[in-house]
Design a protein around this motif. Sequence first.
Motif, short mmCIF file in Angstrom:
data_model
loop_
_atom_site.label_atom_id
_atom_site.label_comp_id
_atom_site.label_asym_id
_atom_site.label_seq_id
_atom_site.Cartn_x
_atom_site.Cartn_y
_atom_site.Cartn_z
N TYR A 1 -28.06 -12.46 130.62
CA TYR A 1 -27.31 -13.06 129.20
C TYR A 1 -25.94 -13.25 129.46
N SER A 2 -25.20 -14.20 129.34
CA SER A 2 -23.77 -13.79 129.01
C SER A 2 -23.18 -14.75 128.00
N LEU A 3 -22.24 -14.59 127.54
CA LEU A 3 -21.41 -15.25 126.29
C LEU A 3 -19.86 -15.75 126.65
N SER A 4 -19.81 -17.10 126.40
CA SER A 4 -18.47 -17.57 126.82
C SER A 4 -17.52 -17.64 125.35
N ASP A 5 -16.33 -18.07 125.61
CA ASP A 5 -15.46 -18.24 124.43
C ASP A 5 -15.53 -19.52 123.91
N ASP A 6 -16.16 -20.42 124.49
CA ASP A 6 -16.64 -21.60 123.78
C ASP A 6 -18.04 -21.50 123.07
N ASN A 7 -18.30 -20.19 122.52
CA ASN A 7 -19.49 -19.90 121.79
C ASN A 7 -20.82 -20.51 122.54
N GLU A 8 -20.89 -20.09 123.84
CA GLU A 8 -22.04 -20.51 124.50
C GLU A 8 -22.80 -19.50 124.91
N LEU A 9 -24.00 -19.13 124.74
CA LEU A 9 -25.10 -18.06 125.13
C LEU A 9 -25.73 -18.55 126.19
N LYS A 10 -25.64 -18.15 127.27
CA LYS A 10 -26.44 -18.80 128.55
C LYS A 10 -27.45 -17.80 129.21
N LEU A 11 -28.60 -18.04 129.22
CA LEU A 11 -29.73 -17.47 129.75
C LEU A 11 -30.21 -17.79 131.09
N GLU A 12 -30.31 -17.08 131.86
CA GLU A 12 -30.45 -17.43 133.44
C GLU A 12 -31.62 -16.89 133.86
N TYR A 13 -32.54 -17.35 134.48
CA TYR A 13 -33.89 -16.81 134.80
C TYR A 13 -34.04 -16.95 136.58
N GLU A 14 -34.59 -15.84 137.05
CA GLU A 14 -34.82 -15.92 138.50
C GLU A 14 -36.22 -15.21 138.72
N VAL A 15 -36.81 -15.73 139.19
CA VAL A 15 -38.28 -15.18 139.88
C VAL A 15 -38.38 -15.21 141.60
N ASP A 16 -38.62 -13.91 141.95
CA ASP A 16 -38.90 -13.63 143.32
C ASP A 16 -40.31 -13.41 143.57
N ALA A 17 -41.08 -14.06 144.09
CA ALA A 17 -42.50 -13.51 144.30
C ALA A 17 -42.97 -13.23 146.00
N VAL A 18 -43.78 -12.38 146.17
CA VAL A 18 -43.81 -11.96 147.40
C VAL A 18 -44.84 -12.99 148.24
N SER A 19 -45.56 -13.76 147.37
CA SER A 19 -46.37 -14.94 148.01
C SER A 19 -46.68 -15.76 146.75
N ALA A 20 -47.39 -16.93 147.02
CA ALA A 20 -47.64 -17.94 145.89
C ALA A 20 -47.79 -17.43 144.56
N SER A 21 -47.43 -18.11 143.61
CA SER A 21 -47.40 -17.62 142.14
C SER A 21 -47.57 -18.70 141.21
N VAL A 22 -47.46 -18.49 140.09
CA VAL A 22 -47.54 -19.27 138.73
C VAL A 22 -46.50 -18.61 137.99
N VAL A 23 -45.08 -19.44 137.46
CA VAL A 23 -44.49 -18.90 136.59
C VAL A 23 -43.86 -20.29 135.77
N ALA A 24 -43.60 -19.48 134.44
CA ALA A 24 -43.43 -20.51 133.48
C ALA A 24 -42.60 -19.71 132.24
N PRO A 25 -41.59 -19.10 132.72
CA PRO A 25 -40.96 -18.39 131.39
C PRO A 25 -40.16 -18.99 130.47
N THR A 26 -40.04 -18.44 129.20
CA THR A 26 -39.28 -19.10 128.25
C THR A 26 -38.59 -17.93 127.40
N ASN A 27 -37.98 -18.37 126.36
CA ASN A 27 -37.38 -17.37 125.64
C ASN A 27 -37.79 -18.13 123.98
N HIS A 28 -38.30 -17.02 123.08
CA HIS A 28 -38.98 -17.38 121.92
C HIS A 28 -38.08 -17.15 120.71
#
Length: 335
Positions: free
Chosen positions: A141-168
Amino acid sequence: MGISYKQFENKIIEYTLKNNNGMTVKVINIGCSITEILVPDKHGEFHNVVLRNEYLDGYFENGNFFGAVVAPIAGRVENAEFTIGDDNYSFKANQGNHLLHSGNLNLYNKIWKSSVEEEKVVFQYKMGTEFPGRPLIRVMYSLSDDNELKLEYEVDAVSASVVAPTNHTYFNLSNDLTEDVSNHAIKADVKSFLKMDEDLIPISAEEPAGVFDLNEGKVFGDVFKSEDTQMKIANDGFDHYFIFNKNNRAVEVSDERSGRTLKVTTSFPGMVLYTGNNLNENTDLKDRQPQKHAGFCLETQESPAALKIPLGFDVRINGNEIYKRQTVFSFGVNK
């Protein structure tokens, strides 16, 4: 602009991000949950515009997922199973025969490791053998002076996987703490939405006509009154996945009375638009009146429906790649 933090009992850490305009965002290490966003209205007065639990301890339960990151899979997986290559994976169903928001594997009420790095609050959670690929999930999470809240997602798996994250996170841009979101207007550049069956399982991608045509803009109050069968299935409101047009992955919501606007831009292909249809007078809320449609969610993500029907994207990842996505919540005012 800066980030501070406070530690509470039960290993809860609350981080406060504040920019030079006075915008303030609070997040906690339980589910990376957003607990407060203070932004000005058209008169310059600051109010909280997200729904939150009465007490921080409530986030260990948080049955409505207030402010939380839902991972590894947000949304519904038909029959609580999927395949990766030749391997089939089955999970304990938690909504009829289906899996909602990863069931008991969901990380929304878990303590995540957390730190502050380069003006970002960084959360991470390493899953074990209970989920294919044992993914390491990072949310920043990061916040800018333009009143922008940025959410960044990173997923690192050791083998094949399924991912579909979100913020609720549930938003309500009104100053009136007794109001639901009926007076809010929404507009988005969408090319299709996912039609659902009676179990809320997506079955097909359809053109966004009628109440689903967000390109022309819609007032939520009109949506809640709709007799459309899909609205009735979802309990009188949206709980549907919309696919953006690739050249403009954005959605805007405004509240005329407060003047507040919220614009969301994202690298995700779409979003679940949920209008709090299952909230009610017994919902545990701090400050705002608990009621149906008390808030709306813009859950940017890939849809797990892509496991079953062709949508032009996949939610399966390989073990030799790092999954990266981001969403920006931009707050403004119309005076």
